[in-house]
Design a protein around this motif. Structure first.
Motif, PDB file in Angstrom:
ATOM      1  N   GLN A 186      36.872  31.057  42.747  1.00 14.24           N
ATOM      2  CA  GLN A 186      37.673  31.620  43.839  1.00 14.24           C
ATOM      3  C   GLN A 186      39.036  30.953  43.994  1.00 14.24           C
ATOM      4  O   GLN A 186      39.842  31.369  44.816  1.00 14.24           O
TER       5      GLN A 186
ATOM      6  N   HIS B  38      46.880  38.320  43.853  1.00  9.63           N
ATOM      7  CA  HIS B  38      45.638  37.741  43.340  1.00  9.63           C
ATOM      8  C   HIS B  38      44.604  37.728  44.439  1.00  9.63           C
ATOM      9  O   HIS B  38      44.936  37.527  45.603  1.00  9.63           O
ATOM     10  N   ASP B  39      43.357  37.928  44.060  1.00 11.10           N
ATOM     11  CA  ASP B  39      42.318  37.852  45.076  1.00 11.10           C
ATOM     12  C   ASP B  39      41.787  36.427  45.195  1.00 11.10           C
ATOM     13  O   ASP B  39      40.854  36.165  45.917  1.00 11.10           O
ATOM     14  N   ARG B  40      42.385  35.534  44.458  1.00  7.06           N
ATOM     15  CA  ARG B  40      41.945  34.133  44.531  1.00  7.06           C
ATOM     16  C   ARG B  40      42.889  33.316  45.405  1.00  7.06           C
ATOM     17  O   ARG B  40      44.086  33.586  45.455  1.00  7.06           O
TER      18      ARG B  40
END
Lengths: 400, 411
Positions: free
Chosen positions: A78, A117-119
């Motif tokens: 993550q 970004h999903d992180r």
């Protein structure tokens, strides 16, 4: 009683054996270790003034910082760990001490990157003003060993191909001279590191008391000076001629002497050019850019190329933008062009696909930037954060 | 503009760190020539760390001194031997005297010239040289007097012909490169020809002596270093602050300088070299003559051997001239300025007065502890009052002195 008598009196015992030497050394080491426990962990760093937010970590490697271990990089899917190695070209340096809206390019760029970004992005900032290429290389060695998801390296055109000041007094490489001892850079290691730097690197890390606490020395030595009526200390950064030259000793000396190597183009005499002392210095440095393959810079960049290729860590290098005003100084503009061509060559001849060398920022982006005080330091960063975020994003996609 | 950022502690810190490697190597190496070579290399490397140009300069200088010693040795007894000798002494003295006379212009030309030599050797070395901080020929005064001593002793037959490695060993002897003392060749000769084991006694003594020096420099002198501000701020300071500043500064100067000497002597003793003392409680001297026999003794010994005695210091007719010339040598070794002329004259005057009183057996004070304490106090005061000449240009020193009686200070 002479010194000789005093030492003899301390030693006392008539028989002095190697056991005595061993005992004295053991007690000394124990005392030094104990003293280290009372030594403050950290001295203030210039980067303490930089803006921060959760997820931003300072990764200084200066001597004073050795008392404190830099944080470990976070793991997990993550998190995207981004290390950013840079100097004064990434924050509004010249206005920094006078204003509240402190700007720090790596954080802004990381924030923009996060939009795509999903992180979560953790930023590990290796920021040091006046960072020379040797410092960059040393820090890169450290950063690579932590295996981040990406490393961004800001190359300062003034110091990149500079023969006149390949290292300065800050010398990160001295704080971690062990890192420089690689098959690609052992010659650099011999040439620039010192026995005391090895001592600090290897012993100082574990025994903090042996580190020369220069910052504390300054604080202590001021006290008696104040008693004897010393001159007032400046309260904020002042970039007059003497300040600039004090910061850049002995570079100013060599530039003033118009010293150049036979491998460099002739000095065009722009020594008096520039509207500020800082600008005059940078014009002179850029003018003398030395891109020949035998130079320290070229050797260091070869070692950097090899390091990055072997590590497999994605590294995004970019040359910091320079004010369009450089055209007012033709010789310096020529120097900058030589530097850009050399960086282009690095890109074309790179040893791995996990790195990119960006030599030129598009003119439209450069035009959006407001430079202040000199040709390199920035007041308003314009669209640079967005442009870099896009370029880094593109690069990251090629690495997946 | 030149900025000097060289710090002797950096030099000694490098020397200590290097010793971690140097000490076992020295113990393992048995042939005396190999030990000499090891020390010469260590000295050259330490100079390289200050600046490659200094390494090249000093190695070249000592190679030349070896050649000059050879010339003097073979020509001393021959026709024109004396002329050769004087010409050589002049050659050796020229760089130092030029530095003292011309100051910064010499430093600039020295730096540029030696850097040009480095440029001919290699580009990376040239780049390293320019990045090093120091831009003065640091250690030149010490090296010049050591070279002179060697050559004079060769001329008068006290020293035989030395091999190149011996001269380089003496010239590049690491502990004394930067801040002395001005050692004589005989001080290192015995151990430099020895392949004996290191002794625990020497090691222990050396370690304590180094620790002693470190305490003097890093703790005591460091705490007093701010007192130098008195020489720039006397105009705004109160009368007692000016006096206190002057006294504190004399202690800073002594502790700092003698501390470095302790480190050099202690470090040498670790390796078995027994150097002569350089200070012996000078501020507790009962007269000015005693002071000069206990302050920077290696320089005083040099001046006594090479100026005082040859100029007839022990002859009644010439003794005062000899004293004056000896003190001038000591003073001008520091710097060739009007202030140092005044410094030398002032101390020569003190010595001549003392010599006159001693010869006529005139005792101003009676014997006894209280009288001795007064003698010490008067001598110390006499010395302390010469410090402004040591650290300031003459015009500024002349402005400083009135502030000691409240003229120009803020009392």
């Amino acid at each position: 009683m002479s010194v000789e008598d005093i030492v003899r009196w301390i030693l006392g015992t008539p028989r002095q054996s190697w056991g005595s030497v061993f005992r004295v050394l053991t007690w000394t080491v124990l005392f030094v270790i104990l003293a280290g426990q009372f030594t403050p962990k950290r001295v203030p760093q210039a980067g303490d003034f930089l803006p921060t937010r959760p997820g931003v970590f300072e990764m200084f490697l200066k001597n004073g910082q050795l008392r404190e271990e830099p944080p470990e990089f976070e793991g997990g899917e993550q998190v995207l760990n981004m290390a950013w190695i840079a100097g004064s070209t990434t924050f509004n340096l010249l206005a920094f001490y006078d204003r509240d809206d402190k700007y720090f390019l790596p954080i802004r760029t990381a924030d923009l990157l996060m939009e795509n970004h999903d992180r979560k992005i953790n930023l590990y900032s290796y920021n040091q003003t006046s960072q020379r290429l040797l410092d960059t290389y040393t820090v890169l060695l450290e950063a690579v060993s932590r295996n981040p998801d990406i490393i961004v390296v800001t190359l300062n055109p003034a110091w990149l191909y500079n023969s006149h000041s390949i290292f300065s007094r800050q010398n990160v490489f001295n704080a971690r001279s062990d890192l420089l001892f690689t098959s690609a850079s052992w010659l650099l290691w011999i040439g620039v590191t010192t026995p005391s730097s090895h001592f600090l690197t290897h012993i100082g890390k574990h025994v903090p008391a042996v580190i020369p606490p220069k910052d504390y020395q300054k604080a202590i030595s001021r006290r008696p000076q104040q008693f004897f009526g010393s001159a007032k200390q400046p309260t904020k950064a002042h970039f007059g001629e003497s300040t600039v030259c004090n910061l850049e000793t002995p570079l100013c000396f060599w530039l003033n002497q118009a010293s150049s190597h036979k491998s460099q183009p002739e000095n065009h005499g722009e020594t008096e050019a520039g509207s500020t002392p800082q600008e005059r210095l940078l014009v002179n440095v850029l003018e003398r850019a030395n891109t020949v393959p035998e130079s320290f810079a070229a050797t260091t960049l070869q070692a950097i190329d090899k390091l990055v290729a072997e590590s497999g860590v994605p590294v995004f290098f970019y040359l910091a933008p320079v004010s369009p005003r450089i055209t007012e100084f033709p010789a310096a503009a020529d120097g900058l062009e030589r530097i850009a061509i050399a960086v282009d060559n690095l890109e074309q001849n790179k040893s791995g696909s996990n790195m990119v060398f960006l030599a030129r920022i598009p003119q439209a982006e450069v035009d959006s930037i407001a430079f202040e005080g000199d040709l390199i330091h920035v007041e308003e960063f314009g669209n640079l954060d967005r442009y870099l975020a896009e370029e880094i994003n593109k690069f990251l996609r090629t690495q997946q | 503009m030149i900025n000097y950022n060289f710090d002797s502690t950096t030099f000694f810190f490098n020397l200590f760190a290097l010793s971690i490697l140097l000490l076992p190597l020295y113990a393992l190496l048995r042939p005396a020539w190999a030990r000499r070579a090891l020390f010469s290399l260590a000295g050259a490397y330490l100079l390289f760390l200050i600046a490659p140009r200094l390494m090249v300069f000093y190695v070249a200088m000592w190679v030349m001194v070896a050649g000059m010693q050879r010339i003097i040795f073979f020509t001393a007894e021959r026709r024109f031997g004396l002329q050769f000798f004087w010409a050589i002494l002049l050659c050796v003295l020229t760089p130092m005297v030029s530095w003292k006379i011309f100051g910064q212009p010499f430093e600039i030309q020295f730096t540029i010239l030696t850097n040009r030599v480095i440029e001919l050797i290699s580009l990376p070395l040239w780049e390293i040289d320019m990045a090093r901080e120091v831009v003065i020929p640091i250690g030149l005064s010490f090296a010049t007097f050591r070279a002179l001593d060697l050559l004079i002793k060769t001329f008068i037959g006290r020293l035989g012909l030395l091999s190149l490695d011996r001269v380089l060993f003496y010239g590049l002897f690491p502990p004394v490169l930067m801040v002395g003392p001005i050692i004589e060749y005989e001080e290192v000769q015995k151990q430099s020809d020895s392949n004996a084991n290191l002794s625990a006694e020497g090691m222990l003594y050396g370690l304590f002596r180094v620790a002693f020096g470190l305490i003097k420099v890093l703790v005591l002198a460091f705490a007093l270093a701010g007192s130098a501000a008195v020489f720039s701020n006397y105009g705004e300071s109160e009368l007692y602050t000016v006096w206190l500043g002057l006294f504190v500064y004399t202690w800073f100067f002594y502790l700092n300088f003698s501390g470095y000497s302790d480190i050099a002597i202690g470090f040498s003793r670790i390796f078995g070299f027994q150097l002569k003392e350089n200070f012996n409680n000078p501020y507790f001297s009962k007269n000015i003559s005693e002071f000069w026999n206990s302050w920077h003794m290696s320089l005083s010994r040099f001046a006594q051997r090479n100026v005082f005695v040859p100029m007839g210091g022990f002859r009644s007719k010439t003794q005062f001239l000899a004293i004056y010339l000896t003190m001038m040598t000591i003073a001008l070794w520091h710097d060739i300025t009007l202030a140092m002329f005044a410094f030398g004259t002032y101390h020569a005057f003190g010595l001549i007065v003392h010599r006159t009183l001693s010869e006529r057996r005139i005792n101003i004070l009676p014997q006894g502890t209280a009288a001795n304490a007064l003698r010490i106090l008067v001598t110390y005061l006499f010395v302390a009052l010469s410090f402004p000449l040591l650290v300031m240009p003459l015009d500024r020193a002349l402005e400083f002195y009135p502030s000691l009686v409240g003229i120009g200070s803020a009392w």
